[in-house]
Design a protein around this motif. Structure first.
Motif, mmCIF file in Angstrom:
data_model
loop_
_atom_site.group_PDB
_atom_site.id
_atom_site.type_symbol
_atom_site.label_atom_id
_atom_site.label_comp_id
_atom_site.label_asym_id
_atom_site.label_seq_id
_atom_site.Cartn_x
_atom_site.Cartn_y
_atom_site.Cartn_z
ATOM 1 N N MET A 1 0.825 -1.205 0.000
ATOM 2 C CA MET A 1 0.000 0.000 0.000
ATOM 3 C C MET A 1 0.863 1.260 0.000
ATOM 4 N N LYS A 2 1.939 1.245 0.762
ATOM 5 C CA LYS A 2 2.762 2.442 0.895
ATOM 6 C C LYS A 2 3.276 2.952 -0.446
ATOM 7 N N GLU A 3 3.701 2.048 -1.313
ATOM 8 C CA GLU A 3 4.261 2.463 -2.603
ATOM 9 C C GLU A 3 3.198 2.973 -3.569
ATOM 10 N N HIS A 4 1.921 2.711 -3.256
ATOM 11 C CA HIS A 4 0.831 3.137 -4.130
ATOM 12 C C HIS A 4 0.244 4.489 -3.724
ATOM 13 N N LEU A 5 0.676 5.024 -2.605
ATOM 14 C CA LEU A 5 0.108 6.281 -2.108
ATOM 15 C C LEU A 5 0.287 7.438 -3.097
ATOM 16 N N PRO A 6 1.448 7.604 -3.748
ATOM 17 C CA PRO A 6 1.551 8.695 -4.726
ATOM 18 C C PRO A 6 0.546 8.571 -5.882
ATOM 19 N N ALA A 7 0.249 7.354 -6.298
ATOM 20 C CA ALA A 7 -0.749 7.172 -7.363
ATOM 21 C C ALA A 7 -2.127 7.597 -6.877
ATOM 22 N N LEU A 8 -2.471 7.235 -5.654
ATOM 23 C CA LEU A 8 -3.754 7.655 -5.087
ATOM 24 C C LEU A 8 -3.822 9.177 -4.990
ATOM 25 N N TRP B 1 6.298 12.725 -7.915
ATOM 26 C CA TRP B 1 6.735 11.508 -8.590
ATOM 27 C C TRP B 1 8.249 11.327 -8.592
ATOM 28 N N VAL B 2 8.991 12.415 -8.625
ATOM 29 C CA VAL B 2 10.445 12.272 -8.511
ATOM 30 C C VAL B 2 10.789 11.789 -7.105
ATOM 31 N N ALA B 3 10.155 12.359 -6.098
ATOM 32 C CA ALA B 3 10.390 11.904 -4.721
ATOM 33 C C ALA B 3 10.005 10.435 -4.571
ATOM 34 N N ALA B 4 8.876 10.051 -5.140
ATOM 35 C CA ALA B 4 8.426 8.659 -5.042
ATOM 36 C C ALA B 4 9.393 7.719 -5.749
ATOM 37 N N ARG B 5 9.873 8.106 -6.900
ATOM 38 C CA ARG B 5 10.778 7.259 -7.692
ATOM 39 C C ARG B 5 12.136 7.073 -7.019
ATOM 40 N N TYR B 6 12.576 8.098 -6.296
ATOM 41 C CA TYR B 6 13.920 8.064 -5.716
ATOM 42 C C TYR B 6 13.910 7.865 -4.209
ATOM 43 N N GLY B 7 13.056 6.971 -3.746
ATOM 44 C CA GLY B 7 13.169 6.472 -2.384
ATOM 45 C C GLY B 7 12.238 7.022 -1.327
ATOM 46 N N PHE B 8 11.309 7.876 -1.709
ATOM 47 C CA PHE B 8 10.447 8.483 -0.697
ATOM 48 C C PHE B 8 8.962 8.303 -1.011
ATOM 49 N N ALA B 9 8.581 7.156 -1.549
ATOM 50 C CA ALA B 9 7.201 6.964 -2.000
ATOM 51 C C ALA B 9 6.185 7.234 -0.886
ATOM 52 N N LEU C 1 3.833 24.381 2.064
ATOM 53 C CA LEU C 1 4.766 23.622 2.898
ATOM 54 C C LEU C 1 4.836 22.160 2.458
ATOM 55 N N ALA C 2 3.692 21.594 2.109
ATOM 56 C CA ALA C 2 3.672 20.203 1.638
ATOM 57 C C ALA C 2 4.411 20.078 0.316
ATOM 58 N N TRP C 3 4.219 21.048 -0.593
ATOM 59 C CA TRP C 3 4.947 21.021 -1.859
ATOM 60 C C TRP C 3 6.452 21.144 -1.615
ATOM 61 N N MET C 4 6.841 22.021 -0.718
ATOM 62 C CA MET C 4 8.265 22.173 -0.421
ATOM 63 C C MET C 4 8.840 20.878 0.145
ATOM 64 N N ALA C 5 8.055 20.145 0.909
ATOM 65 C CA ALA C 5 8.514 18.855 1.438
ATOM 66 C C ALA C 5 8.744 17.861 0.304
ATOM 67 N N THR C 6 7.826 17.813 -0.662
ATOM 68 C CA THR C 6 8.035 16.891 -1.793
ATOM 69 C C THR C 6 9.231 17.325 -2.630
ATOM 70 N N LEU C 7 9.423 18.619 -2.779
ATOM 71 C CA LEU C 7 10.577 19.121 -3.526
ATOM 72 C C LEU C 7 11.879 18.728 -2.833
ATOM 73 N N LEU C 8 11.929 18.887 -1.532
ATOM 74 C CA LEU C 8 13.127 18.507 -0.778
ATOM 75 C C LEU C 8 13.396 17.010 -0.903
ATOM 76 N N MET C 9 12.356 16.186 -0.757
ATOM 77 C CA MET C 9 12.530 14.737 -0.917
ATOM 78 C C MET C 9 13.025 14.393 -2.314
ATOM 79 N N ALA C 10 12.472 15.054 -3.321
ATOM 80 C CA ALA C 10 12.886 14.795 -4.703
ATOM 81 C C ALA C 10 14.359 15.160 -4.902
ATOM 82 N N LEU C 11 14.759 16.310 -4.377
ATOM 83 C CA LEU C 11 16.150 16.737 -4.524
ATOM 84 C C LEU C 11 17.115 15.798 -3.795
ATOM 85 N N VAL C 12 16.760 15.435 -2.575
ATOM 86 C CA VAL C 12 17.618 14.515 -1.807
ATOM 87 C C VAL C 12 17.689 13.152 -2.482
ATOM 88 N N GLY C 13 16.548 12.622 -2.872
ATOM 89 C CA GLY C 13 16.520 11.303 -3.505
ATOM 90 C C GLY C 13 17.289 11.258 -4.807
#
Length: 131
Positions: A1-8, A66-74, A111-123
């Motif tokens: 389920m966890k890996e499907h959350l970005p699709a939902l 989706w970049v965050a999800a693909r690179y380890g933070f789904a 703030l939520a968008w900035m969190a996804t951006l940070l995860m995407a950049l780190v990942g």
């Protein structure tokens, strides 16, 4: 389920965009604003701005999700995505009532968008520079 959350979250974002488009169409009918006009009654103009602002925000949000999800933070990106959806929904509902009330929802969404951006950049950074 966890890996499907970005699709939902993505599908829920599509529903939010549909909802804002529906609100514009409804306002066009209520206030007799003929297409392609984008001005008229203040309630129509608020609905139109909500739709355009939601589209603009989704354009920034979805790629970072989706970049965050693909690179380890789904899962974490999905949770941030749910927060983004909550913020954008709050923003839309408040803005439709009175433009000055949109600030809280905007802040949560940003703030939520900035969190996804940070995860995407780190990942992505980890993937690019890992040996």
């Amino acid at each position: 389920m966890k890996e499907h959350l970005p699709a939902l979250v993505t599908l829920l974002t599509v529903l939010l965009m549909f909802g804002t488009a529906f609100a514009v169409g409804r306002a066009r009918g209520l206030y007799k604003i003929k297409a392609p006009a984008t001005h008229g009654h203040p309630a129509f103009e608020r609905a139109f701005r909500v739709q355009m602002n939601t589209l603009e925000a989704a354009l920034l949000f979805l790629p970072t999700l989706w970049v965050a999800a693909r690179y380890g933070f789904a899962f974490c990106a999905g949770v941030a995505g749910l927060a983004w959806l909550a913020g954008r929904t709050w923003y839309a509902l408040a803005y439709l009532q009175e433009a000055a009330r949109r600030g809280g929802g905007f802040l949560v969404g940003m703030l939520a968008w900035m969190a996804t951006l940070l995860m995407a950049l780190v990942g992505l950074g980890r993937a690019m520079f890992a040996g």
